[in-house]
Design a protein around this motif. Structure first.
Motif, PDB file in Angstrom:
ATOM      1  N   UNK A 239      -2.703   3.335   6.587  1.00 11.81           N
ATOM      2  CA  UNK A 239      -2.300   2.306   5.630  1.00 11.81           C
ATOM      3  C   UNK A 239      -2.547   0.903   6.177  1.00 11.81           C
ATOM      4  N   UNK A 240      -2.431   0.737   7.479  1.00 15.80           N
ATOM      5  CA  UNK A 240      -2.689  -0.567   8.092  1.00 15.80           C
ATOM      6  C   UNK A 240      -4.140  -0.983   7.936  1.00 15.80           C
ATOM      7  N   UNK A 241      -5.043  -0.038   8.077  1.00 11.76           N
ATOM      8  CA  UNK A 241      -6.467  -0.333   7.908  1.00 11.76           C
ATOM      9  C   UNK A 241      -6.754  -0.780   6.487  1.00 11.76           C
TER      10      UNK A 241
ATOM     11  N   UNK B 190      -5.871   8.653   4.464  1.00  9.76           N
ATOM     12  CA  UNK B 190      -5.585   8.794   3.036  1.00  9.76           C
ATOM     13  C   UNK B 190      -5.729  10.251   2.601  1.00  9.76           C
ATOM     14  N   UNK B 191      -6.730  10.934   3.129  1.00 11.07           N
ATOM     15  CA  UNK B 191      -6.933  12.341   2.786  1.00 11.07           C
ATOM     16  C   UNK B 191      -5.743  13.178   3.226  1.00 11.07           C
ATOM     17  N   UNK B 192      -5.249  12.938   4.442  1.00 15.40           N
ATOM     18  CA  UNK B 192      -4.095  13.691   4.937  1.00 15.40           C
ATOM     19  C   UNK B 192      -2.835  13.403   4.133  1.00 15.40           C
ATOM     20  N   UNK B 193      -2.764  12.220   3.558  1.00 19.25           N
ATOM     21  CA  UNK B 193      -1.617  11.886   2.711  1.00 19.25           C
ATOM     22  C   UNK B 193      -1.688  12.568   1.348  1.00 19.25           C
ATOM     23  N   UNK B 194      -2.872  13.071   1.002  1.00 19.12           N
ATOM     24  CA  UNK B 194      -3.040  13.720  -0.297  1.00 19.12           C
ATOM     25  C   UNK B 194      -3.789  12.865  -1.296  1.00 19.12           C
TER      26      UNK B 194
ATOM     27  N   UNK C 177       8.268   5.415  -1.105  1.00 15.60           N
ATOM     28  CA  UNK C 177       7.352   4.714  -0.196  1.00 15.60           C
ATOM     29  C   UNK C 177       7.699   4.994   1.262  1.00 15.60           C
ATOM     30  N   UNK C 178       8.965   5.219   1.533  1.00 13.02           N
ATOM     31  CA  UNK C 178       9.406   5.503   2.906  1.00 13.02           C
ATOM     32  C   UNK C 178       8.880   6.845   3.405  1.00 13.02           C
ATOM     33  N   UNK C 179       8.517   7.734   2.490  1.00 17.48           N
ATOM     34  CA  UNK C 179       8.010   9.057   2.876  1.00 17.48           C
ATOM     35  C   UNK C 179       6.530   9.025   3.247  1.00 17.48           C
ATOM     36  N   UNK C 180       5.861   7.915   2.993  1.00 15.17           N
ATOM     37  CA  UNK C 180       4.431   7.796   3.297  1.00 15.17           C
ATOM     38  C   UNK C 180       4.276   7.544   4.794  1.00 15.17           C
TER      39      UNK C 180
ATOM     40  N   UNK D 281       0.842  -1.202   0.000  1.00 12.50           N
ATOM     41  CA  UNK D 281       0.000   0.000   0.000  1.00 12.50           C
ATOM     42  C   UNK D 281       0.878   1.254   0.000  1.00 12.50           C
ATOM     43  N   UNK D 282       1.888   1.280   0.860  1.00 13.30           N
ATOM     44  CA  UNK D 282       2.792   2.442   0.909  1.00 13.30           C
ATOM     45  C   UNK D 282       3.539   2.615  -0.406  1.00 13.30           C
ATOM     46  N   UNK D 283       3.945   1.510  -0.995  1.00 10.29           N
ATOM     47  CA  UNK D 283       4.641   1.557  -2.278  1.00 10.29           C
ATOM     48  C   UNK D 283       3.731   2.156  -3.352  1.00 10.29           C
ATOM     49  N   UNK D 284       2.477   1.730  -3.384  1.00  8.61           N
ATOM     50  CA  UNK D 284       1.553   2.229  -4.401  1.00  8.61           C
ATOM     51  C   UNK D 284       1.146   3.680  -4.130  1.00  8.61           C
ATOM     52  N   UNK D 285       0.991   4.050  -2.870  1.00  9.44           N
ATOM     53  CA  UNK D 285       0.697   5.453  -2.544  1.00  9.44           C
ATOM     54  C   UNK D 285       1.863   6.328  -2.981  1.00  9.44           C
TER      55      UNK D 285
END
Length: 142
Positions: A113-115, A77-81, A68-71, A56-60
């Protein structure tokens, strides 16, 4: 009354005389190798969740064009953009990687991302389907 020369010039330009500005070059993002769905299914439950959260982090990161490490795994998800348009792209990438259909509303409402990873695990393992949908729809139900 005087009219600015630039305005007069603008009205005198023939659209066919205008040259098109060069198209911006798309940033090349290499395709990632397909997710090892068999490896995820064969792993221990805790490991499955971690592998899916990494995916999920990789795809975000891929859709937001960041590592992916910056996620931040603890943000919504909204706060991530991730809005509706980016969410659609993320949905498409996850569907292609895992060969599952995930609803856009689950992606956009995921508390973190865990959810989202737990929901995807439920989609990959039908015996757990239904429990993860509560996690996303109502984070307090955990």
């Amino acid at each position: 009354m005087t009219v600015d020369q630039a305005v007069l010039d603008w009205f005198s330009i023939n659209p066919s005389d205008m040259t098109q500005p060069p198209e911006p070059e798309e940033q090349f993002i290499p395709d990632l190798p397909p997710a090892p769905v068999a490896a995820i299914r064969g792993a221990a439950p805790v490991e499955q969740e971690r592998l899916l959260e990494d995916l999920v982090c990789q795809e975000i990161g891929r859709v937001l064009q960041c590592p992916a490490e910056a996620v931040d795994r603890h943000q919504t998800m909204t706060d991530l953009g991730v809005g509706s348009m980016i969410g659609l792209e993320l949905q498409r990438h996850i569907a292609a990687a895992l060969k599952v259909e995930v609803e856009l509303t689950f992606i956009l409402r995921a508390a973190d991302t865990g959810t989202l990873a737990r929901h995807l695990l439920g989609l990959l393992t039908p015996s757990k389907a239904g429990t993860d949908q509560r996690d996303i729809a109502d984070p307090a139900a955990k």
